[in-house]
Design an enzyme around this catalytic site. Structure first.
Site, PDB file in Angstrom:
ATOM      1  N   PHE A  45      54.150  53.283 -10.613  1.00 36.70           N
ATOM      2  CA  PHE A  45      53.896  53.453 -12.043  1.00 36.70           C
ATOM      3  C   PHE A  45      54.665  52.435 -12.876  1.00 36.70           C
ATOM      4  O   PHE A  45      54.123  51.824 -13.792  1.00 36.70           O
ATOM      5  CB  PHE A  45      54.271  54.872 -12.477  1.00 36.70           C
ATOM      6  CG  PHE A  45      53.334  55.929 -11.969  1.00 36.70           C
ATOM      7  CD1 PHE A  45      52.045  56.029 -12.464  1.00 36.70           C
ATOM      8  CD2 PHE A  45      53.738  56.822 -11.002  1.00 36.70           C
ATOM      9  CE1 PHE A  45      51.177  56.993 -11.998  1.00 36.70           C
ATOM     10  CE2 PHE A  45      52.873  57.799 -10.529  1.00 36.70           C
ATOM     11  CZ  PHE A  45      51.589  57.884 -11.029  1.00 36.70           C
TER      12      PHE A  45
ATOM     13  N   GLU B 158      53.681  73.088  -4.698  1.00 35.63           N
ATOM     14  CA  GLU B 158      52.251  72.809  -4.647  1.00 35.63           C
ATOM     15  C   GLU B 158      51.740  72.767  -3.216  1.00 35.63           C
ATOM     16  O   GLU B 158      50.635  73.248  -2.915  1.00 35.63           O
ATOM     17  CB  GLU B 158      51.964  71.496  -5.384  1.00 35.63           C
ATOM     18  CG  GLU B 158      52.179  71.615  -6.887  1.00 35.63           C
ATOM     19  CD  GLU B 158      52.156  70.288  -7.613  1.00 35.63           C
ATOM     20  OE1 GLU B 158      51.836  70.288  -8.812  1.00 35.63           O
ATOM     21  OE2 GLU B 158      52.465  69.256  -6.991  1.00 35.63           O
TER      22      GLU B 158
END
Length: 463
Positions: A13, A173
């Protein structure tokens, strides 16, 4: 021929958004990365559990930057930096080369940390790369297949037990998705086992699930995990990992959990390259190996070297170190590019870097998530909708968004998984390369990798 040379190490990123921010600048950019793709790490767990393909979370860097004429993308792993000559030494597949710079942006991300127990990695893969995700996918789906062949109940139980270490966003998750596999996707597909009886254990040394989200959301996430059938063991430290199980220290004493499939989602650290850069520049590092930088993200005494994302240690407005999450990487990468543009334009230095916290997101199961956005605390379906929109926004490329939506529809509205193909090569390739050698071996320190925002479960959280 005399344009300002900017070298960016890492296409995560931070590096990717820094390169994009220099699109119209009068500079020549060399982007060095250890892979040919940009990894959208927050969705890596969905690759590991068969929801998305690796191509949907890892678009090619050259395709992303194909319209940016001032960028030269090069494959390789940065081994060292000569701060006097202003060059970086790079090891590519079977070749080494040197690249000169006038400005250097370090955005090499973070590495998996086993807290000094690197031997755990052999039997408990991390979640830092596409290779990791594909190996875990093969391990998870093969576990059910092998369990179906067993005749000893103890062997069946061992193969149908899944231990996830780390109750942060990634671990939470991952546990939720394995539970959904066992309870929604796989039942009715096996003759000799009942996937409902799979045991999913989430382990963490701290006393809360998603502890950075606050007590309210942490409690809701814990309740949701329990409803999914996940066993949550908090205040539990892993002291041993082997092929057939995991040893832990709990408040009850030392215990063993027989399990053939283990996932390591706890701990990140700076790659060894950060230490070498710190030694070359005389910079200090924190306990995690991150480099202490000036308020403008440069290394003290070296205004030409910017350190962004997971590699930088910089306090935020509250005095605490900025977290290693995707938004920090994105904003600091853009900021570094802006500083370079300002200098070339002859402007004085811009204001110090200020991180704008856009909130935290973590999905627990289909239609259920938690969201912390400013003072707003949401859980359940509203938080899941926000998670969906945010992740679609940050997925790079139109085709990635379209295919991701289709695969999410298959998994969330139906019961299937679009990516269940696994191979034994995925399971054993890492071991084979370790035992027999990799002809294109790199230093193995994460330099130039795309693991920015490690440990993230969302574009805010790394990861």
């Amino acid at each position: 021929m005399n344009r300002h040379r900017v070298v960016i190490v890492g296409a995560g990123f931070g590096g990717l958004f820094a390169a994009k921010a220099l699109r119209r600048a009068d500079v020549d950019v060399t982007l060095i990365n250890g892979t040919t793709y940009h990894l959208f790490q927050p969705l890596l767990y969905q690759v590991a559990t068969g929801i998305l393909s690796e191509g949907e979370v890892a678009p090619p860097i050259r395709e992303i930057l194909r319209r940016q004429d001032n960028v030269d993308v090069r494959l390789g792993w940065v081994r060292d930096v000569d701060v006097e000559a202003r060059t970086v030494e790079v090891a590519g597949p079977g070749v080494s080369y040197t690249v000169g710079y006038d400005s250097l942006i370090f955005a090499a991300g973070s590495s998996q940390s086993y807290f000094g127990n690197d031997g755990f990695a052999a039997d408990a893969p991390g979640m830092k790369s596409v290779d990791d995700a594909l190996e875990l996918r093969a391990r998870i789906f093969h576990a059910f297949e092998i369990a179906d062949l067993q005749t000893d109940p103890a062997d069946v139980e061992r193969w149908m037990t899944f231990v996830i270490v780390g109750a942060g966003p990634t671990g939470t998750e991952m546990a939720g998705q394995i539970a959904e596999l066992a309870h929604r996707t796989l039942p009715g597909q096996y003759r000799h086992i009942d996937p409902h009886r799979a045991r999913i254990v989430l382990v963490d040394a701290v006393g809360a699930v998603l502890n950075t989200f606050g007590d309210q959301l942490s409690t809701r996430a814990l309740r949701e995990l329990h409803q999914l059938g996940v066993e949550v063991e908090l205040n539990t430290t892993v002291v041993g990992v082997d092929p057939e199980g995991i040893d832990v220290e709990t408040v009850r004493g030392r215990e063993r959990i027989p399990a053939m499939t283990k996932v390591w989602a706890a701990g990140v650290s700076a790659p060894p390259l950060a230490r070498r850069l710190a030694e070359a520049t005389g910079a200090s590092t924190d306990r995690a190996g991150r480099i202490l930088v000036e308020p403008d993200t440069t290394i003290p005494g070296h205004p030409e070297i910017f350190v962004v994302g997971d590699l930088m240690a910089l306090p935020g407005r509250d005095g605490r170190q900025l977290p290693g999450v995707a938004q920090v990487a994105i904003q600091s990468g853009r900021y570094a590019a802006g500083q370079i543009r300002a200098r070339l334009a002859g402007r004085t230095a811009e204001r110090p870097f200020r991180y704008f916290d856009k909130g935290s997101l973590a999905v627990i199961s289909r239609f259920s998530a938690v969201a912390s956005i400013g003072r707003l605390r949401l859980s359940g379906f509203p938080a899941w909708l926000i998670w969906l929109v945010v992740h679609l926004f940050y997925l790079v490329g139109f085709k990635n968004r379209v295919s991701a939506v289709l695969h999410w529809a298959v998994s969330f509205l139906g019961r299937g998984r679009s990516e269940r193909v696994t191979t034994l090569q995925q399971v054993y390739a890492r071991t084979a390369m370790r035992d027999f050698g990799d002809p294109f071996a790199h230093p193995g320190d994460g330099a130039g990798s795309t693991a920015v925002g490690a440990g993230a479960g969302s574009p805010r959280t790394s990861r």
